[in-house]
Design a protein around this motif. Structure first.
Motif, PDB file in Angstrom:
ATOM      1  N   ARG A   1       1.703   5.212  -8.064  1.00 59.53           N
ATOM      2  CA  ARG A   1       2.758   4.280  -8.434  1.00 59.53           C
ATOM      3  C   ARG A   1       3.065   3.359  -7.265  1.00 59.53           C
ATOM      4  NH1 ARG A   1       7.421   6.295  -8.479  1.00 59.53           N
ATOM      5  NH2 ARG A   1       6.867   8.287  -7.492  1.00 59.53           N
ATOM      6  N   TYR A   2       3.478   2.136  -7.578  1.00 62.05           N
ATOM      7  CA  TYR A   2       3.898   1.234  -6.513  1.00 62.05           C
ATOM      8  C   TYR A   2       4.996   0.332  -7.023  1.00 62.05           C
ATOM      9  CZ  TYR A   2       0.444  -1.867  -8.806  1.00 62.05           C
ATOM     10  OH  TYR A   2      -0.282  -2.592  -9.714  1.00 62.05           O
ATOM     11  N   GLU A   3       5.783  -0.180  -6.098  1.00 57.39           N
ATOM     12  CA  GLU A   3       6.882  -1.075  -6.430  1.00 57.39           C
ATOM     13  C   GLU A   3       6.902  -2.228  -5.438  1.00 57.39           C
ATOM     14  OE1 GLU A   3      10.740   1.061  -5.408  1.00 57.39           O
ATOM     15  OE2 GLU A   3       9.299   2.742  -5.310  1.00 57.39           O
ATOM     16  N   GLY A   4       7.410  -3.361  -5.890  1.00 61.86           N
ATOM     17  CA  GLY A   4       7.402  -4.557  -5.066  1.00 61.86           C
ATOM     18  C   GLY A   4       6.200  -5.415  -5.411  1.00 61.86           C
ATOM     19  N   GLY A   5       5.813  -6.311  -4.519  1.00 67.31           N
ATOM     20  CA  GLY A   5       4.677  -7.182  -4.772  1.00 67.31           C
ATOM     21  C   GLY A   5       4.303  -7.971  -3.531  1.00 67.31           C
ATOM     22  N   LEU A   6       3.011  -8.286  -3.418  1.00 67.99           N
ATOM     23  CA  LEU A   6       2.502  -8.980  -2.235  1.00 67.99           C
ATOM     24  C   LEU A   6       2.219 -10.456  -2.479  1.00 67.99           C
ATOM     25  CD1 LEU A   6      -0.029  -6.268  -0.991  1.00 67.99           C
ATOM     26  CD2 LEU A   6       2.296  -6.676  -0.184  1.00 67.99           C
ATOM     27  N   GLY A   7       1.978 -10.833  -3.713  1.00 60.84           N
ATOM     28  CA  GLY A   7       1.612 -12.222  -3.998  1.00 60.84           C
ATOM     29  C   GLY A   7       1.802 -12.542  -5.459  1.00 60.84           C
ATOM     30  N   ASP A   8       1.015 -13.503  -5.940  1.00 66.65           N
ATOM     31  CA  ASP A   8       1.158 -13.960  -7.320  1.00 66.65           C
ATOM     32  C   ASP A   8       0.084 -13.406  -8.234  1.00 66.65           C
ATOM     33  OD1 ASP A   8       3.333 -15.558  -6.510  1.00 66.65           O
ATOM     34  OD2 ASP A   8       1.963 -17.143  -5.843  1.00 66.65           O
ATOM     35  N   HIS A   9      -0.848 -12.635  -7.701  1.00 71.36           N
ATOM     36  CA  HIS A   9      -1.943 -12.120  -8.521  1.00 71.36           C
ATOM     37  C   HIS A   9      -1.795 -10.613  -8.678  1.00 71.36           C
ATOM     38  CE1 HIS A   9      -5.879 -11.661 -10.295  1.00 71.36           C
ATOM     39  NE2 HIS A   9      -6.106 -12.970 -10.172  1.00 71.36           N
ATOM     40  N   PRO A  10      -1.683 -10.111  -9.899  1.00 75.99           N
ATOM     41  CA  PRO A  10      -1.477  -8.662 -10.089  1.00 75.99           C
ATOM     42  C   PRO A  10      -2.621  -7.812  -9.538  1.00 75.99           C
ATOM     43  CG  PRO A  10      -1.961  -9.750 -12.182  1.00 75.99           C
ATOM     44  CD  PRO A  10      -1.705 -10.834 -11.189  1.00 75.99           C
ATOM     45  N   ASP A  11      -3.842  -8.367  -9.516  1.00 74.75           N
ATOM     46  CA  ASP A  11      -4.965  -7.592  -8.990  1.00 74.75           C
ATOM     47  C   ASP A  11      -4.811  -7.327  -7.498  1.00 74.75           C
ATOM     48  OD1 ASP A  11      -6.136  -7.441 -11.446  1.00 74.75           O
ATOM     49  OD2 ASP A  11      -7.543  -9.082 -11.130  1.00 74.75           O
ATOM     50  N   LEU A  12      -4.087  -8.211  -6.801  1.00 71.60           N
ATOM     51  CA  LEU A  12      -3.847  -7.998  -5.376  1.00 71.60           C
ATOM     52  C   LEU A  12      -3.055  -6.719  -5.158  1.00 71.60           C
ATOM     53  CD1 LEU A  12      -3.715  -8.752  -2.379  1.00 71.60           C
ATOM     54  CD2 LEU A  12      -1.790 -10.261  -2.925  1.00 71.60           C
ATOM     55  N   ASP A  13      -1.988  -6.540  -5.914  1.00 72.37           N
ATOM     56  CA  ASP A  13      -1.163  -5.335  -5.758  1.00 72.37           C
ATOM     57  C   ASP A  13      -1.949  -4.078  -6.091  1.00 72.37           C
ATOM     58  OD1 ASP A  13       0.902  -6.964  -5.032  1.00 72.37           O
ATOM     59  OD2 ASP A  13       1.920  -6.889  -6.974  1.00 72.37           O
ATOM     60  N   ARG A  14      -2.750  -4.129  -7.163  1.00 69.89           N
ATOM     61  CA  ARG A  14      -3.519  -2.945  -7.559  1.00 69.89           C
ATOM     62  C   ARG A  14      -4.547  -2.577  -6.491  1.00 69.89           C
ATOM     63  NH1 ARG A  14      -2.969  -5.089 -12.920  1.00 69.89           N
ATOM     64  NH2 ARG A  14      -4.865  -6.325 -12.701  1.00 69.89           N
ATOM     65  N   ALA A  15      -5.251  -3.595  -5.977  1.00 73.69           N
ATOM     66  CA  ALA A  15      -6.268  -3.325  -4.962  1.00 73.69           C
ATOM     67  C   ALA A  15      -5.626  -2.828  -3.670  1.00 73.69           C
ATOM     68  CB  ALA A  15      -7.090  -4.589  -4.696  1.00 73.69           C
ATOM     69  N   ALA A  16      -4.525  -3.462  -3.260  1.00 74.92           N
ATOM     70  CA  ALA A  16      -3.851  -3.047  -2.032  1.00 74.92           C
ATOM     71  C   ALA A  16      -3.305  -1.627  -2.157  1.00 74.92           C
ATOM     72  CB  ALA A  16      -2.717  -4.019  -1.710  1.00 74.92           C
ATOM     73  N   ALA A  17      -2.780  -1.281  -3.333  1.00 79.51           N
ATOM     74  CA  ALA A  17      -2.254   0.067  -3.543  1.00 79.51           C
ATOM     75  C   ALA A  17      -3.364   1.110  -3.419  1.00 79.51           C
ATOM     76  CB  ALA A  17      -1.580   0.161  -4.907  1.00 79.51           C
ATOM     77  N   GLY A  18      -4.538   0.793  -3.937  1.00 79.66           N
ATOM     78  CA  GLY A  18      -5.663   1.720  -3.824  1.00 79.66           C
ATOM     79  C   GLY A  18      -6.080   1.955  -2.388  1.00 79.66           C
ATOM     80  N   GLU A  19      -6.145   0.857  -1.612  1.00 78.23           N
ATOM     81  CA  GLU A  19      -6.498   0.987  -0.197  1.00 78.23           C
ATOM     82  C   GLU A  19      -5.413   1.740   0.581  1.00 78.23           C
ATOM     83  OE1 GLU A  19      -9.413  -0.322   1.555  1.00 78.23           O
ATOM     84  OE2 GLU A  19      -9.997  -0.088  -0.545  1.00 78.23           O
ATOM     85  N   ALA A  20      -4.162   1.453   0.265  1.00 79.60           N
ATOM     86  CA  ALA A  20      -3.056   2.099   0.970  1.00 79.60           C
ATOM     87  C   ALA A  20      -3.034   3.598   0.702  1.00 79.60           C
ATOM     88  CB  ALA A  20      -1.730   1.467   0.549  1.00 79.60           C
ATOM     89  N   ARG A  21      -3.378   4.000  -0.508  1.00 77.47           N
ATOM     90  CA  ARG A  21      -3.392   5.430  -0.819  1.00 77.47           C
ATOM     91  C   ARG A  21      -4.410   6.171   0.035  1.00 77.47           C
ATOM     92  NH1 ARG A  21      -4.114   6.895  -6.904  1.00 77.47           N
ATOM     93  NH2 ARG A  21      -3.812   8.984  -6.037  1.00 77.47           N
ATOM     94  N   ALA A  22      -5.532   5.520   0.346  1.00 80.89           N
ATOM     95  CA  ALA A  22      -6.539   6.163   1.194  1.00 80.89           C
ATOM     96  C   ALA A  22      -5.984   6.416   2.591  1.00 80.89           C
ATOM     97  CB  ALA A  22      -7.796   5.294   1.269  1.00 80.89           C
ATOM     98  N   LEU A  23      -5.261   5.439   3.135  1.00 79.65           N
ATOM     99  CA  LEU A  23      -4.647   5.624   4.454  1.00 79.65           C
ATOM    100  C   LEU A  23      -3.516   6.650   4.388  1.00 79.65           C
ATOM    101  CD1 LEU A  23      -4.531   1.950   5.791  1.00 79.65           C
ATOM    102  CD2 LEU A  23      -5.962   3.808   6.629  1.00 79.65           C
ATOM    103  N   LEU A  24      -2.757   6.631   3.291  1.00 75.72           N
ATOM    104  CA  LEU A  24      -1.665   7.587   3.131  1.00 75.72           C
ATOM    105  C   LEU A  24      -2.207   9.005   3.068  1.00 75.72           C
ATOM    106  CD1 LEU A  24       1.310   8.248   2.648  1.00 75.72           C
ATOM    107  CD2 LEU A  24       0.944   7.771   0.206  1.00 75.72           C
ATOM    108  N   ASP A  25      -3.299   9.205   2.348  1.00 76.75           N
ATOM    109  CA  ASP A  25      -3.893  10.542   2.250  1.00 76.75           C
ATOM    110  C   ASP A  25      -4.282  11.074   3.621  1.00 76.75           C
ATOM    111  OD1 ASP A  25      -3.582  10.561  -0.472  1.00 76.75           O
ATOM    112  OD2 ASP A  25      -5.649   9.996  -0.930  1.00 76.75           O
ATOM    113  N   ALA A  26      -4.693  10.157   4.514  1.00 72.21           N
ATOM    114  CA  ALA A  26      -5.101  10.560   5.864  1.00 72.21           C
ATOM    115  C   ALA A  26      -3.936  10.558   6.844  1.00 72.21           C
ATOM    116  CB  ALA A  26      -6.200   9.630   6.370  1.00 72.21           C
ATOM    117  N   GLY A  27      -2.747  10.134   6.378  1.00 78.71           N
ATOM    118  CA  GLY A  27      -1.585  10.069   7.258  1.00 78.71           C
ATOM    119  C   GLY A  27      -1.727   9.030   8.343  1.00 78.71           C
ATOM    120  N   GLN A  28      -2.409   7.914   8.040  1.00 71.17           N
ATOM    121  CA  GLN A  28      -2.715   6.912   9.054  1.00 71.17           C
ATOM    122  C   GLN A  28      -1.980   5.605   8.800  1.00 71.17           C
ATOM    123  OE1 GLN A  28      -6.970   6.516   8.880  1.00 71.17           O
ATOM    124  NE2 GLN A  28      -7.331   8.368  10.079  1.00 71.17           N
TER     125      GLN A  28
END
Length: 383
Positions: free
Chosen positions: A149-176
């Motif tokens: 799940r994610y909240e907020g937004g980075l830009g005007d394209h919904p695919d940006l938020d989805r892609a960024a959330a996926g990348e962020a989850r990888a860093l979150l899983d590693a605690g980085q």
């Protein structure tokens, strides 16, 4: 920013307006790493640090300006040898600072508030912000949860938020905490943005086996380093809350049995202070097979050699034995429990940061081993 989340959470709940200056990039030697922050409220109260003192005054004024005009900016600070009083990093490094106003009507205020609350409560989450890109997108924020799940937004394209959330989850899983490069439309093409991802995860665990006087000192140092500290011993007369008031948990159980039942991760450190074969061998036999950050065991060199032989007889491989830090700690000439705890903590930090443990005087090694900024990870790349 999440390093001062507890205080910012209090500010947000009080309805205060504030500006946050966050280190988003470093190059060369720098005292603070990406994610370090300084915040200033509308009354001029300041918390946190971005440079250990080098540029704090200038960053403070940037925050005051952001509160006045509501504008998000990125400012670069570097070394200046032309004017001894110039604003610069005397350590010779370069840092980029993102200054974001968090006003009552700021679009990102809800995200900032939620991020600070999650970090203050110890809940895992990743705060994603635009650190480099078009001025109108700077500081835009997205809060990503472990379940996607994610909240907020980075830009005007919904695919940006989805892609960024996926990348962020990888860093979150590693605690980085780190940065990623992504296209404005969420792809690898087109105009690109650099995003800072700050992971808020529960404190790393330190489990101290052996309720002895050295353990009491190590508990205090472990808490100072930000660990969630557990003391475990099979002897109820020694493993008591009265003897270890600063520990987060005091457990009466056989060490190997507790190790098998308790949750661990790649940041966990295990300190075995019992130096008693009936406890050590079954415990270390299991510990050395686990993907934890550090396994250390106390004892004399003779005890260490005898313990190694017992572990080999129990089936521990040479590769597994090579992971064991024993005798535990760095050679500081320590004698007291407090000095010994310091030597153990120093070894844990060196193992985590890649330090050599030698004196910096006369050495030709970096002071901050993980301080140099590497290239930002592009979307889809494996870290």
């Amino acid at each position: 920013m999440l390093d001062i989340a507890e205080e910012l959470d209090r500010w947000a709940r009080q309805g205060r307006e504030f500006a946050v200056a966050t280190v988003v990039a470093t190059n060369g030697s720098s005292p603070r790493q990406p994610g370090a922050a300084l915040a200033v409220d509308s009354d001029g109260t300041a918390i946190g640090s971005v440079s250990g003192g080098c540029v704090e005054g200038a960053v403070y004024e940037l925050c005051r300006q952001a509160l006045e005009d509501g504008t998000t900016v990125v400012e670069r600070f570097g070394y200046s040898d032309e004017d001894a009083f110039a604003v610069g990093l005397t350590c010779g490094g370069i840092i980029d600072i993102l200054v974001t106003p968090v006003l009552a009507q700021s679009p990102a205020r809800a995200v900032f508030t939620a991020a600070c609350a999650a970090a203050a409560q110890g809940s895992p989450a990743a705060l994603v912000r635009v650190a480099e890109g078009p001025p109108q997108l700077l500081g835009r924020a997205l809060l990503v949860h472990p379940d996607g799940r994610y909240e907020g937004g980075l830009g005007d394209h919904p695919d940006l938020d989805r892609a960024a959330a996926g990348e962020a989850r990888a860093l979150l899983d590693a605690g980085q905490t780190g940065d990623i490069v992504i296209g404005e439309d969420g792809s690898r093409c087109g105009r690109q943005l650099t995003l800072l991802v700050e992971s808020s995860v529960p404190a790393p665990r330190m489990i101290v086996f052996g309720a002895i006087d050295f353990a009491s000192a190590l508990v205090r140092v472990g808490k100072l380093l930000g660990h969630h500290v557990t003391v475990c011993d099979a002897r109820p007369v020694f493993a008591t809350r009265e003897r270890f008031p600063e520990a987060d948990e005091v457990v009466v159980d056989w060490p190997h049995r507790y190790l098998e039942a308790t949750p661990l991760d790649s940041r966990t450190v295990l300190c075995v202070l019992t130096h008693n074969a009936k406890f050590d061998v079954p415990l270390l036999e299991r510990a050395l097979k686990l993907p934890v950050a550090y396994v250390g065991a106390m004892g004399s060199r003779r005890t260490h050699l005898e313990r190694d032989e017992r572990l080999r007889e129990a089936g521990v491989t040479e590769l597994e034995l090579a992971r064991l830090r024993s005798p535990i700690g760095l050679d500081l000439g320590a004698r007291t429990p407090e000095e010994t705890a310091l030597s153990i903590a120093a070894e844990i930090v060196a193992a985590r940061r890649g330090g050599s443990g030698v004196s910096l005087r006369g050495a030709h090694t970096p002071i901050h081993h993980d301080g140099a900024r590497g290239p930002a990870r592009r979307i889809g790349e494996v870290a």
